[in-house]
Design a protein around this motif. Structure first.
Motif, mmCIF file in Angstrom:
data_model
loop_
_atom_site.group_PDB
_atom_site.id
_atom_site.type_symbol
_atom_site.label_atom_id
_atom_site.label_comp_id
_atom_site.label_asym_id
_atom_site.label_seq_id
_atom_site.Cartn_x
_atom_site.Cartn_y
_atom_site.Cartn_z
ATOM 1 N N ALA A 8 0.832 -1.210 0.000
ATOM 2 C CA ALA A 8 0.000 0.000 0.000
ATOM 3 C C ALA A 8 0.865 1.259 0.000
ATOM 4 O O ALA A 8 0.513 2.254 -0.646
ATOM 5 C CB ALA A 8 -0.944 0.001 1.202
ATOM 6 N N ALA A 39 1.974 1.712 -3.516
ATOM 7 C CA ALA A 39 0.843 2.200 -4.316
ATOM 8 C C ALA A 39 0.545 3.666 -4.001
ATOM 9 O O ALA A 39 0.252 4.448 -4.909
ATOM 10 C CB ALA A 39 -0.390 1.340 -4.055
ATOM 11 N N SER A 68 0.602 6.714 -6.537
ATOM 12 C CA SER A 68 -0.626 7.484 -6.726
ATOM 13 C C SER A 68 -0.390 8.980 -6.503
ATOM 14 O O SER A 68 -0.870 9.812 -7.274
ATOM 15 C CB SER A 68 -1.693 6.960 -5.757
ATOM 16 N N GLY A 96 -5.807 2.299 -13.388
ATOM 17 C CA GLY A 96 -5.959 2.282 -11.924
ATOM 18 C C GLY A 96 -6.456 0.949 -11.398
ATOM 19 O O GLY A 96 -5.828 0.352 -10.504
ATOM 20 N N PRO A 97 -7.569 0.439 -11.917
ATOM 21 C CA PRO A 97 -8.055 -0.865 -11.439
ATOM 22 C C PRO A 97 -7.074 -2.012 -11.689
ATOM 23 O O PRO A 97 -6.917 -2.893 -10.836
ATOM 24 C CB PRO A 97 -9.352 -1.072 -12.228
ATOM 25 N N TRP A 128 -3.750 -1.818 -11.883
ATOM 26 C CA TRP A 128 -2.658 -1.691 -10.917
ATOM 27 C C TRP A 128 -3.120 -2.105 -9.518
ATOM 28 O O TRP A 128 -2.361 -2.719 -8.767
ATOM 29 C CB TRP A 128 -2.087 -0.267 -10.899
ATOM 30 N N THR A 129 -4.347 -1.777 -9.165
ATOM 31 C CA THR A 129 -4.864 -2.176 -7.848
ATOM 32 C C THR A 129 -4.859 -3.693 -7.701
ATOM 33 O O THR A 129 -4.393 -4.231 -6.693
ATOM 34 C CB THR A 129 -6.288 -1.617 -7.638
ATOM 35 N N VAL A 130 -5.362 -4.391 -8.702
ATOM 36 C CA VAL A 130 -5.358 -5.863 -8.670
ATOM 37 C C VAL A 130 -3.917 -6.374 -8.637
ATOM 38 O O VAL A 130 -3.599 -7.313 -7.891
ATOM 39 C CB VAL A 130 -6.138 -6.440 -9.867
ATOM 40 N N SER A 131 -3.040 -5.760 -9.406
ATOM 41 C CA SER A 131 -1.639 -6.179 -9.422
ATOM 42 C C SER A 131 -1.003 -6.035 -8.045
ATOM 43 O O SER A 131 -0.247 -6.906 -7.609
ATOM 44 C CB SER A 131 -0.841 -5.357 -10.440
ATOM 45 N N TYR A 132 -1.301 -4.945 -7.365
ATOM 46 C CA TYR A 132 -0.755 -4.740 -6.024
ATOM 47 C C TYR A 132 -1.317 -5.752 -5.032
ATOM 48 O O TYR A 132 -0.595 -6.235 -4.154
ATOM 49 C CB TYR A 132 -1.022 -3.315 -5.537
ATOM 50 N N LEU A 133 -2.579 -6.102 -5.159
ATOM 51 C CA LEU A 133 -3.160 -7.135 -4.294
ATOM 52 C C LEU A 133 -2.460 -8.470 -4.512
ATOM 53 O O LEU A 133 -2.121 -9.178 -3.552
ATOM 54 C CB LEU A 133 -4.666 -7.272 -4.555
#
Length: 149
Positions: free
Chosen positions: A10, A13, A17, A43-44, A46-51
């Motif tokens: 996070a 990220a 961001s 954005g979505p 990258w969010t999934v990638s970070y998860l």
């Protein structure tokens, strides 16, 4: 420990961001290849990638992973953290591209180390690696199609 991995990722990220606040506007100003995703999709994804990245680290940790695997994972986090500030805030698509290629390399090496202890962790990282390779190719295409530094 799952919370720790989510926290570490996070932070990466958040830095990305914060340094990419003008990203949608800047991204649309570039001449993009036909296979480039829309700015709204980045954005979505990258969010999934970070998860996925956080889950991979946690899955490896659960196996009493080796220090070398965690060291490469950490280097990958640092390189990921640097990309958005270089590309967006720093305005250096070329330095960002060098960073992206290094990130690809370190993540691939991490996949290999994770695989020795946890195939699940390695597969999660492999999915992340696939997205990184696509993003690196996009970075290269932006350099090639635009008069940028």
């Amino acid at each position: 420990m799952l919370v720790v991995f989510f926290g570490l990722v996070a932070v990466v990220a958040l830095v990305g961001s914060l340094s990419a606040t003008a990203a949608p506007e800047l991204y649309t100003r570039f001449t993009l290849p036909s296979w480039a995703p829309s700015a709204e999709l980045l954005g979505p994804v990258w969010t999934v990638s970070y998860l996925v990245l956080a889950l991979a680290g946690w899955a490896y940790w659960r196996t009493d992973g080796e220090t070398q695997g965690f060291a490469l994972y950490g280097i990958g986090l640092l390189l990921n953290l640097l990309w958005a500030p270089l590309f967006f805030a720093g305005g250096s698509t070329r330095l960002a591209c060098v960073d992206a290629v290094l990130l690809d390399f370190f993540v691939l090496m991490t996949v290999g180390l994770f695989y020795r202890r946890s195939r699940g962790a390695a597969l999660l990282l492999l999915a992340y690696f696939g997205w990184l390779c696509y993003a690196t190719a996009l970075n290269v295409a932006i350099i090639a199609l635009n008069d940028v530094r």
